[in-house]
Scaffold this active site. Structure first.
Site, short mmCIF file in Angstrom:
data_model
loop_
_atom_site.label_atom_id
_atom_site.label_comp_id
_atom_site.label_asym_id
_atom_site.label_seq_id
_atom_site.Cartn_x
_atom_site.Cartn_y
_atom_site.Cartn_z
N ASP A 199 -19.22 -29.27 15.79
CA ASP A 199 -18.88 -28.29 16.93
C ASP A 199 -18.52 -29.20 17.94
OD1 ASP A 199 -19.13 -26.78 19.21
OD2 ASP A 199 -19.80 -25.26 18.39
N HIS A 200 -17.20 -29.50 18.37
CA HIS A 200 -16.93 -30.47 19.31
C HIS A 200 -17.57 -30.46 20.76
CE1 HIS A 200 -13.50 -27.88 19.89
NE2 HIS A 200 -13.33 -28.34 21.08
N HIS A 262 -19.25 -22.33 19.68
CA HIS A 262 -19.14 -23.33 20.87
C HIS A 262 -20.07 -22.85 21.89
CE1 HIS A 262 -16.25 -25.18 18.82
NE2 HIS A 262 -14.98 -24.40 19.09
#
Lengths: 513, 373
Positions: A199-200, A262
Site C-alpha cells: 500500500d504505497h 489507502h
C-alpha cells in the site's frame, strides 16, 4: 543472511540499513508500474548504496524480448521517470548487468520452468544467496494464478536460510468475498510472513512520521482523544480523472480503489493506540484493533453516513475537462462513483462520539491528501463577541501530499490597541525543514521487503476488515443505482453538495483547502 | 541585513529580532513568518581558499538543518586586534501561505588576539534547547584558546584531520586526550566520514556467510594511497582505514616488529599467533592527491583469497574478490565524492559519540607512535 552482529565489520558503518543479497523477480515487467516506479526505485536504491552489489532483477512478462532489450528499455524508463535526475552511467552499467528477462504466459508452466532455469543461472553468478522477492505487478486476476504456479514450480518455498517473499500490488480483491478468496489462495502456498501486500501510502514519509509525531512527542498524545478532539477529517483528493483507465475504473469506483485500502490504512495510524514496540506485528495489531472498533454500518444507516458522487464536465487548473461519463471506456449511464464521503465512528474509549469524516474523489479542485484533527473550542469564550476577528478551532493538519508536512493552526491576538483575534498557521514542511530528497514510497517499501520488515505492508486481517466496513455501503449503492442523480458534482469542485450536508447535519463543515 | 560594529550582544539580538519583522513587512501577501531551528552551528574559519564557498555551504546545509549559524572568520596571524559582527538571514518561502525563516546568521570577523573575545560572545548567542555543533575549519589545536573554550560549549566538534601537516602526531595527541578520560564532546572527522563507502564495501564482502571465515585468516593488509600534496607521510585516511580494521578484527600492533622509514611502511599486527602484515604503499597519480587508491585484505595459501576495493581512473569505486588466484566477482559501485556541504549536512544529523571512530583513533595513535627509522 546473518545479522550485522555476525560480521564484525558491519557494526557502526553509517549505512542507513543493509539489505540482503537477493533476486527481485517482477511479474508484469512490461507494465507501467515497472517502468515508472519499480525499476527506477531499485536503481535509486542501488545508487544510494542501499542495495548490496549482489542483486539481480528478473522481469517476467508475455512480450518477447531479450535481456539486452529489457536493459535498454529500463534505462530509458529510469531516465524518464527519475524527475530530471541525471543517470549515473557507471552505476547504471553495474546495476543493469544484473537485469534479466523471461518471457511467457503467466498460466503456462513452461514460463516458470524458464524462470527457474534463469534463477539457477543468475543466483550463483550474481551471488544473491538464493534469496528472492517476487513482485506481482500484474492484473489482480493473475495474483492467485502466479502464486499457485510459483508454488508448483517450487520457486517460492523458503530453503534453509534462503528466504522467499512475495509482494502483492493492490487491489486485494474486488469485494470482501474475493479478498478472502485471494488471501485463502495465497495462504495455500505462502505463510503470512512471506506475503507483503503493498500500500504505497504507507511508504510515504508523512504517514511514517505520524507514528513518530504521535508517539515520540509527549504533548500531543494527551490531547488525542474524545476529550479534546471535535472531529477528524481525512481528505484524499485528486485533480486527475481516470486517465485512460476508464474500463478499469468502471465497476471499481473510489471506495474500492482508494478508501477501503489507502485511506483506511492512514486512518488506522491516526486512530490506533500506542503499540508496545515498533515490531511489525505490534504496530499492525494496534491498527487492526482500532479498525475492528469502527462502528458497524447497517444497511439502513448508509444514506446518513455515506455520500457518493460522480463528476460532470468542468474546469480543473484552468482547463476544461469532460465528465466521467464522457471518458473513454466509460458507459454513458455509468453508476460508478468517482467521489465518496463517509462519516465513521469508533466504538472505543478513545474515540467514542468523535466523527471521522473521509472524502476521496477524482477531478477535485486540488490534489491534496491530508488529515485534519479539529480540536474542540476553548471551554469558555473569554474572547466572545466583544472582539474583532474570529475565533477558530485549533486544527492540526498532517499533509501527506503534496508538500508533506504538519501545520498547527491556533488563535493569536493581532498586535495593536484593539483585542482582535486571528488564526495563524504554524507550518512544518519536510521539503523546507529537512531539505533531503524524500525517498519515493516504492523505494522504501521494496527495501523494507528485502529487509524483511513488513510494518508498512497490509496484513491479511486488515485487508479484509477494510472490505467488511465498506461492504454495506457498496451493497446499498448497488441496489439503488444513481441513474440521473449522476453526475452530481462539477469537475474542479469539492464534490456534491450532499457531502457538505453530511457534515452540516452534525454542525461541522469541511476545511477549506 | 544590518551591521553591528564591535561585539554588542544586545544589538545583535535586536538585529536578529528585526529579521522577522523585515521578512513579514516585505511581504505584500502578509504571509505568516515562522522559524524552524534544530541546532546552533558555530563555524570557525581561518581565511583560506575554501572560505569563498562558505556561504554556499551554509545555504545548502541550513536547507536541511534550519539553524542559527555563528561564523567566526579569524586571521590569527594579523598584527591588528579587532572584532566585529554582522547579522544576516536566509528566509525561504516554504509555501503559498507561509514563509519559513530557516537560517539566521551572525558573522564575526576577528583579527589577531581579538579572536579571544569570540567564545564569550558565542556563549550568549547559542539558541536555547538545541544541540551545538562546532565546525572547526582548521587543524584542531588543543592549545588554541578559542578552540579550547568553544569545545566546552559544543555537543559535537567537526573537523577534517586531512588538513593537518603532521597527521600521525595529530592522532597521537587525540588518542591521548581520548584516553585521558576528559569529558570531550563527540567528534566528527570528515576524513573518517569519507571512508564510509570504503568501510561499507569492505564490510559487505563478509556479509556473505561463506566469506566470513576468511576474516579469521587474513594475514596481509595492503593499502595504496596517493600522497598528500604538502607532505609525504602516510595519509590520514590510510591510517584510519587500517586502524578501523585492526580495532574491529582485534588485531594488536606489534611495535617492535613494525617499521616506518618513509618508503617502507610495514606495520605488523598479531592475533592468536597469526601475523597480519600491513603495508602502506604510496602511488603517485596527478589529480588524486590524498585519496585512497586501494585496500586489499589477503589470505595466503592454496585456498587463499583476496578482497579488494579500489578507486578507478574515473574515481569510481569497484570491488573484486579473488579466490584461489581466480577472479570470483567484480563490481563497479555507486560512489560520488561528497562536497564539504554534503559531508557537513550528513554529520549534523548524527548525535552522540562515534565510538567506532574513537576506538580507531586509539589504534591510529599507536601507529602514529612508531618512530620513523
Amino acid at each position: 543472511m546473518a545479522s550485522s552482529t555476525d560480521n564484525p565489520l558491519r557494526e557502526g558503518v553509517r549505512l542507513e540499513r543493509t539489505a540482503d543479497p537477493c533476486t527481485v523477480v517482477i511479474f508484469g515487467a512490461s507494465g507501467d508500474l515497472t517502468k515508472r516506479k519499480l525499476v527506477p526505485a531499485l536503481y535509486h536504491l542501488a545508487q544510494n548504496r542501499l542495495l548490496p552489489a549482489e542483486i539481480a532483477v528478473i522481469g517476467v512478462a508475455r512480450r518477447e524480448t531479450s535481456d539486452e532489450d529489457f536493459r535498454t528499455s529500463m534505462r530509458a524508463s529510469v531516465i524518464e521517470f527519475s524527475g530530471g535526475e541525471e543517470l549515473d552511467e557507471a552505476v547504471w552499467s553495474s546495476f543493469a548487468a544484473g537485469l534479466y528477462y523471461v518471457s511467457g504466459e503467466f498460466d503456462d508452466p513452461a514460463t516458470y520452468a524458464r524462470l527457474g532455469a534463469k534463477l539457477a543461472a543468475v543466483e550463483p553468478e550474481r551471488g544473491t544467496a538464493g534469496n528472492r522477492v517476487f513482485y506481482l505487478s500484474t492484473a489482480p486476476s493473475a495474483f492467485s494464478l502466479i502464486v499457485d504456479k510459483l508454488g508448483d514450480a517450487k520457486l517460492v518455498q523458503p530453503d534453509g536460510a534462503k528466504w522467499r517473499r512475495v509482494i502483492i500490488e493492490k487491489p486485494i480483491g474486488h469485494s470482501l468475498e474475493s479478498a478472502i478468496e485471494l488471501n485463502e489462495n495465497v495462504s495455500k502456498v505462502l505463510t503470512e510472513d512471506q506475503v507483503y501486500r503493498i500500500d504505497h501510502y504507507l511508504g510515504k514519509e508523512t504517514v511514517q512520521n505520524l507514528l513518530a509525531f504521535r508517539f515520540a512527542n509527549g504533548i500531543f498524545e494527551p490531547l488525542w482523544n474524545r476529550n479534546y478532539v471535535d472531529n477528524v477529517q481525512v481528505t484524499n483528493a485528486e485533480t486527475v480523472g481516470v486517465e485512460g483507465r476508464g474500463s478499469y475504473y468502471e465497476g471499481t469506483g473510489v471506495v474500492r480503489d482508494m478508501i477501503q485500502n489507502h485511506v483506511f490504512q492512514v486512518l488506522s495510524v491516526v486512530a490506533m493506540e500506542p503499540p508496545i514496540n515498533l515490531k511489525s506485528d505490534s504496530v499492525r495489531d494496534e491498527k487492526i484493533k482500532v479498525m475492528e472498533a469502527v462502528k458497524a454500518i447497517t444497511h439502513d444507516a448508509v444514506p446518513n453516513i455515506a455520500v457518493r458522487g460522480q463528476y460532470g464536465p468542468g474546469h480543473v487548473a484552468g482547463k476544461s475537462v469532460p465528465g466521467y461519463r464522457e471518458e473513454t471506456g466509460v458507459a454513458p449511464d455509468s453508476p460508478t462513483e468517482t467521489f465518496a464521503s463517509l462519516k465513521l465512528t469508533f466504538d472505543n474509549w478513545r474515540w467514542a462520539g468523535v466523527p471521522f469524516y473521509i472524502r476521496s474523489g477524482k477531478r477535485c479542485a486540488r490534489r491534496i491528501t491530508e488529515i485534519a484533527i479539529q480540536f474542540k473550542e476553548a471551554p469558555h469564550r473569554l474572547f466572545g463577541d466583544m472582539v474583532g476577528g474570529t475565533i477558530e478551532q485549533n486544527v492540526l493538519i498532517i499533509r501527506i501530499q503534496p508538500n508533506e508536512g504538519i501545520t498547527l493552526r491556533f488563535d493569536a491576538k493581532v498586535p495593536g490597541q484593539t483585542t482582535t483575534i486571528r488564526g495563524v498557521n504554524m507550518d512544518f514542511r519536510y521539503g523546507s525543514s529537512f531539505g533531503a530528497r524524500l525517498a519515493e514510497a516504492y523505494e522504501r517499501l521494496i527495501l523494507d521487503c528485502i529487509l524483511g520488515d513488513s510494518t508498512l505492508f497490509a496484513r491479511r486481517d486488515m485487508t479484509q476488515r477494510g472490505w467488511e466496513i465498506v461492504t454495506p455501503i457498496l451493497d446499498r449503492w448497488a441496489e439503488e443505482l444513481p441513474g440521473n442523480e449522476f453526475p452530481n458534482y462539477e469537475a474542479g469542485s469539492w464534490g456534491p453538495k450532499a457531502s457538505d450536508d453530511l457534515l452540516a447535519r452534525a454542525g461541522h463543515r469541511w476545511r477549506r483547502l | 541585513m544590518t551591521t553591528s560594529t564591535g561585539i554588542n550582544i544586545s544589538a545583535i539580538e535586536r538585529d536578529l529580532a528585526e529579521l522577522w519583522r523585515e521578512e513579514a513587512a516585505g511581504d505584500e501577501e502578509q504571509r505568516a513568518v515562522t522559524r524552524a531551528r534544530v541546532l546552533t552551528l558555530i563555524i570557525y574559519d581561518e581565511k583560506s581558499a575554501s572560505s569563498a564557498n562558505l556561504e554556499d555551504t551554509i545555504y545548502a546545509v541550513t536547507e536541511m538543518h534550519p539553524a542559527r549559524v555563528l561564523v567566526l572568520s579569524v586571521e590569527p596571524t594579523s598584527t591588528e586586534s579587532s572584532v566585529e559582527a554582522v547579522v544576516t538571514a536566509a528566509c525561504r518561502v516554504a509555501g503559498q501561505r507561509s514563509k519559513q525563516l530557516s537560517c539566521e546568521q551572525v558573522n564575526f570577523t576577528a583579527l589577531g588576539s581579538g579572536a579571544d573575545e569570540l567564545p564569550s560572545a558565542v556563549a550568549q548567542l547559542l539558541a536555547p534547547d538545541v544541540p551545538v555543533f562546532l565546525w572547526w575549519r582548521a587543524a584542531p589545536d588543543l592549545d588554541n584558546y578559542v578552540f579550547n573554550h568553544l569545545i566546552k560549549m559544543a555537543d559535537r566538534v567537526l573537523f577534517d584531520s586531512t588538513v593537518s601537516s603532521t597527521p600521525r602526531e595529530g592522532f597521537v595527541r587525540l588518542a591521548q586526550v581520548l584516553a585521558s578520560g576528559v569529558d570531550f564532546p563527540a567528534l566528527t572527522d570528515f576524513a573518517w566520514q569519507r571512508l564510509t563507502p570504503w568501510r561499507e564495501l569492505i564490510a559487505s564482502f563478509y556479509d556473505m556467510p561463506d566469506h566470513r571465515p576468511y576474516l579469521d585468516r587474513v594475514d596481509s593488509l595492503t593499502i595504496e594511497y596517493h600522497p598528500h600534496t604538502e607532505h609525504s607521510d602516510i595519509t590520514t585516511r590510510s591510517i584510519l582505514l587500517a586502524s578501523w580494521l585492526a580495532e574491529r578484527l582485534q588485531w594488536t600492533l606489534d611495535a617492535d616488529a613494525s617499521s616506518h622509514d618513509g618508503n617502507n611502511n610495514r606495520f605488523v599486527f598479531r592475533k592468536n599467533g597469526r601475523e597480519i602484515v600491513t603495508t602502506f604503499v604510496p602511488v603517485v597519480r596527478e589529480g588524486f592527491q590524498d585519496l585512497l587508491a586501494s585496500a586489499t585484505l589477503g589470505v595466503s595459501g592454496d585456498d587463499g583469497a583476496q578482497f579488494r576495493v579500489m578507486r578507478n581512473e574515473l574515481k569510481q569505486l569497484s570491488s573484486e574478490i579473488w579466490m584461489h588466484g581466480t577472479l570470483h566477482t567484480s563490481r563497479v559501485l555507486a560512489y560520488r565524492s561528497k562536497n564539504e556541504g554534503e559531508l557537513l549536512a550528513t554529520e549534523l544529523s548524527i548525535s552522540g559519540h562515534d565510538r567506532l571512530y574513537e576506538a580507531a583513533i586509539r589504534v591510529a595513535g599507536q601507529i602514529g607512535s612508531i618512530k620513523q627509522d
